[in-house]
Design an enzyme around this catalytic site. Structure first.
Site, mmCIF file in Angstrom:
data_model
loop_
_atom_site.group_PDB
_atom_site.id
_atom_site.type_symbol
_atom_site.label_atom_id
_atom_site.label_comp_id
_atom_site.label_asym_id
_atom_site.label_seq_id
_atom_site.Cartn_x
_atom_site.Cartn_y
_atom_site.Cartn_z
ATOM 1 N N ASP A 161 27.759 44.300 51.267
ATOM 2 C CA ASP A 161 28.583 44.470 50.065
ATOM 3 C C ASP A 161 27.662 44.794 48.888
ATOM 4 O O ASP A 161 27.003 43.912 48.336
ATOM 5 C CB ASP A 161 29.383 43.190 49.759
ATOM 6 C CG ASP A 161 30.485 42.930 50.799
ATOM 7 O OD1 ASP A 161 30.334 43.387 51.958
ATOM 8 O OD2 ASP A 161 31.471 42.251 50.472
ATOM 9 N N LYS A 224 35.600 47.954 47.097
ATOM 10 C CA LYS A 224 35.884 46.550 46.822
ATOM 11 C C LYS A 224 36.006 46.378 45.314
ATOM 12 O O LYS A 224 35.272 47.012 44.553
ATOM 13 C CB LYS A 224 34.735 45.708 47.401
ATOM 14 C CG LYS A 224 34.820 44.217 47.138
ATOM 15 C CD LYS A 224 33.683 43.469 47.865
ATOM 16 C CE LYS A 224 33.540 42.049 47.353
ATOM 17 N NZ LYS A 224 32.400 41.337 47.971
ATOM 18 N N LYS A 260 39.024 46.219 49.619
ATOM 19 C CA LYS A 260 38.844 44.769 49.595
ATOM 20 C C LYS A 260 38.982 44.242 48.171
ATOM 21 O O LYS A 260 38.088 44.442 47.351
ATOM 22 C CB LYS A 260 37.465 44.401 50.165
ATOM 23 C CG LYS A 260 37.152 42.904 50.091
ATOM 24 C CD LYS A 260 35.792 42.573 50.719
ATOM 25 C CE LYS A 260 35.368 41.139 50.429
ATOM 26 N NZ LYS A 260 34.020 40.819 50.967
#
Lengths: 324, 477
Positions: A161, A224, A260
């Site tokens: 991430d 995300k 996300k």
């Protein structure tokens, strides 16, 4: 180490969009040519979809699906190997008294905690995600970000991430942002790359849309919302814009990329609102942990409590779920 | 069948307190009307909901007398601050009984509960609250130092927003000191009769509000009655013209709110996703039974293909079915007659060469339903571009330049509303000046507020409802 032009459009940029990333000017023209997002309209739509009434079988299905989409997260300065092992145990057996309870998708930790997580989850299908690239602010050099990423992957993370350089984005240096995502993608090797836009710092929905497309063009497997360290973190309207982006990306390229939302999603009720948005904005193809995740910590226990309520017919209370 | 099937989430019909029999409301009492009783039908199931007693021509006379007496003896003499208390009370009672009213409205009309719950009933209450505020401030409304009411208002309303249209009519009439004889639509009389109960609960003086269920002949009797001072009608242009002929040469004041064929204009620099939402809301809200529906989509040629793709995807996610299910987006067509009219116009679209696309959503096998339909390749010469369909059917036309958009948008005998979608502020203002429509929405559609006047140009009628402007229709100015 920054360049203002990419040597060539990468082979992995889909053909219809290959020219878009040729140089700074083309990229800027493309991003600023995307249709704007009307704030009032998108917030109205998010609020309206939030009134869907999900009951009975649909609720059971939604709760189980949401559990299977959780990236169970701990990102504290005070994290220890013990804390991470506890989290991994929870990931494997979210509700130890209910064998039919699904597992979460992944645990998400800092790079130096990856080994402990990998070790605890060995032999299971639960993924290990690591934040990297100078998380959460990303205010460090490219070398450090790349080293951070390699470290995470070496330790065994199969998901990375990353955070984008919001400073560069807000300065309009889109090619720098693009190149950096590409470089991190390369450094991640086989690992899946989730690109954190930190939408709370991007300020406008137009920027959220542009940053989403930038991350998709650069090869992010997931976009995300947030690090969870900046307020506001995930919101429904921001997630709507991002779901629309992956939907449109699929229409144009045939590729499926994920979304996300992370930070601030604490209740099963909220999680279900997100699933309704996935269902009706992106499409039902996205209702899988391969294409949608929740970045969360306390959400899991509320999902478990609501799951028990559904199964047992009564609410059991917070002492009946495990806290690690 | 998808993997995420929403389980049925129906609102209980018991909440509606449905009775077997309803009666007209005259002089503060429910009375046996001497008209032929009618049966009101649930359009989603075709079941009979209730028997409703109707008024006869002689009942109209009785009701007008009751209204006149209430006007002469009580209502016109009462200080505005006292009238306001009644309006506030009515507004609060609508809120208190909002669930009952919403469920009853959905049963009788066929509209989805999410709309009756989140739009019709709250907006109806808002109209009473808003006008309650005006009741003691009329000397500041810009109609002179001491504006006077007209007397008895005869009001005839349509079936598409039964309670909301009642609120639009009764709230300003009462606030300005008039008394009312109102006829709800033949197919949707129930919420109006529950409103009559609310008038009793609010201890409104007898005769201030009279509600007479019945068909068109009773509407005509109200319009023709010699002791009515003002007529307010919302409905079809055809009936509006009849009314205007009837009223011509009398002293009666008249306002008409009639049909429409609104242009929803999407420029290439529009926020496209939200424009698609606005297009959907503009034509599929209340199954398209909206006089100001955005039934003609004018989209700039350079983005037409993209908009159409997005629109078809979005429309295919609309859920049609049981109006009482909280997840229903599109409910039932109000009557078999209306369904036949929609089908006829859709067939004309096919015959005249437009391209029909229908949402693949499942259609219930009982009740009056019509799947969301989008016609592309529509031209101004086709019936589906000129005539009001009053159903979930969108006609899509294209344009090349802003001037052409204006020309096509204005090329209609109607002129109730219009929509503009662009991120260019100067273009919004330029367009809004050029469009001949009573309401112009920018980057949104079908937004209503009691403070915003609503009404039409040309065959969409005249007079305004709502806002300071709307008071004029009920004052002697």
């Amino acid at each position: 180490m920054t360049t203002t032009t990419s040597p060539n459009a990468a082979p992995d940029t889909p053909a219809p969009l290959a020219d878009v990333t040729r140089d700074e000017a083309s990229l800027r023209r493309f991003l600023h040519g995307l249709p704007g997002v009307d704030q009032v309209g998108v917030e109205q739509r998010a609020a309206a979809l939030g009134t869907r009434s999900i009951k009975k079988d649909a609720k059971r299905w939604a709760i189980d699906t949401a559990i299977s989409m959780v990236d169970l997260t701990t990102l504290e300065g005070a994290d220890t190997r013990g804390k991470v092992r506890g989290l991994a145990a929870k990931a494997l057996r979210p509700d130890p008294e209910r064998q039919d309870c699904p597992r979460v998708a992944a645990v998400c930790v800092y790079p130096d905690m990856v080994e402990a997580a990998v070790d605890a989850l060995k032999g299971s299908a639960v993924h290990v995600a690591s934040v990297a690239t100078g998380f959460p602010s990303g205010r460090t050099s490219r070398e450090v970000k790349l080293a951070d990423t390699r470290l995470a992957v070496e330790y065994g993370a199969d998901e990375v991430d990353m955070v984008i350089d919001r400073g560069a984005f807000l300065e309009g240096r889109y090619m720098d942002v693009f190149d950096e995502i590409r470089a991190i993608k390369a450094a991640s090797g086989e690992a899946h790359l989730k690109v954190i836009l930190e939408t709370g710092e991007l300020a406008t929905y137009d920027n959220v849309r542009r940053a989403s497309w930038l991350a998709l063009l650069a090869g992010g497997d997931f976009i995300k919302t947030s690090t969870g360290k900046v307020s506001p973190a995930a919101t429904l309207p921001v997630t709507h814009v991002m779901l629309q982006a992956v939907h449109d990306w699929h229409e144009q390229t045939g590729e499926l990329r994920g979304v996300k939302p992370a930070g601030g999603i604490r209740t099963a009720k909220d999680a279900i609102k997100y699933l309704v948005a996935v269902h009706e904005v992106a499409g039902e193809q996205w209702l899988t942990p391969d294409l949608f995740r929740f970045g969360a910590s306390s959400l899991l226990n509320d999902l478990l409590l609501q799951r028990r309520t559904q199964v047992d017919g009564h609410y059991s209370g917070p002492d009946y779920v495990t806290v690690d | 069948m998808g993997i995420f099937e929403y389980a049925p989430a129906p609102e209980s019909r018991d909440i509606a307190n449905l009775k077997d029999h309803y009666r007209p409301f005259i002089g503060g009492e429910f009375v046996d009307g001497s008209g032929e009783p009618l049966k009101t039908v649930n359009p989603a199931t075709e079941e009979i909901l209730a028997e409703v007693g109707t008024a006869s021509v002689s009942d109209v006379d009785t009701a007008v007398r009751a209204a006149r007496k209430a006007y002469d003896t009580v209502w016109s003499k009462m200080p505005g601050s006292e009238r306001a208390k009644y309006l506030f009370r009515i507004a609060r009672l609508i809120q208190e009984r909002s669930r009952e009213l919403a469920v009853l409205e959905s049963l009788d009309n066929g509209k989805p509960i999410k709309e009756s719950r989140d739009s019709d009933v709250p907006t109806a209450a808002a109209h009473f609250f808003y006008h309650a505020g005006w009741a003691d401030k009329l000397e500041y409304a810009g109609y002179g130092p001491n504006p006077k009411p007209l007397g008895v208002a005869g009001q005839v309303i349509p079936w598409n927003f039964p309670l909301l249209m009642l609120a639009w009519k009764i709230a300003p009439a009462l606030a300005t000191g008039n008394t009312v004889v109102l006829k709800p639509a033949e197919t949707t009389p129930l919420t109006a009769l529950v409103f009559a109960e609310i008038c009793q609960q609010a201890e409104l003086p007898p005769g201030v509000v009279n509600i007479l269920p019945g068909a068109g002949d009773i509407g005509a009797a109200i319009v023709e009655h010699g002791d009515v001072d003002k007529i307010a009608f919302t409905g079809s242009t055809e009936v509006g013209k009849l009314i205007q002929r009837t009223v011509a040469g009398t002293r009666k004041k008249l306002t008409l709110e009639l049909g429409g064929k609104a242009a929803n204009v999407v420029f290439d620099d529009a926020p496209l996703d939200q424009a698609v939402e606005g297009i959907v809301n503009g034509i599929f809200f209340n199954q398209g039974h909206v006089c100001c529906a955005g039934s003609r989509l004018l989209v700039q040629e350079s983005v037409a293909e993209e908009v159409m793709e997005k629109l078809r995807y979005r429309v295919s996610t609309l859920r049609m079915g049981d109006p009482l299910d909280k997840n229903t987006d599109i409910g039932a067509i109000n009557s078999a007659e209306q369904l036949a009219k929609i089908r006829g116009l859709v067939e004309s679209g096919d015959a005249e060469g437009a391209q029909r696309w229908t949402s693949p959503c499942p259609v219930p096998d009982r009740g009056f339903f019509f799947a969301p339909t989008v016609f592309s390749d529509v031209h101004q010469s086709m019936r589906i571009a000129r005539e009001e369909i009053f159903g979930p059917v969108l006609s899509v036309l294209t344009f090349r330049t802003p001037d052409e958009a204006v020309a096509k948008a204005n090329n209609t005998p109607y002129g109730l509303s219009a929509g503009i979608w662009t991120e260019k502020g100067s273009r919004i203002l330029w367009m809004a000046n050029k469009l001949r429509a009573g309401v112009v929405w920018a980057n949104t559609f079908n937004r209503f507020d009691p403070a915003a006047p609503f009404g039409g140009y040309q065959e969409s009628g005249f007079g305004r409802e709502g806002g300071r402007t709307g008071l004029e229709a009920y004052l002697s100015v």
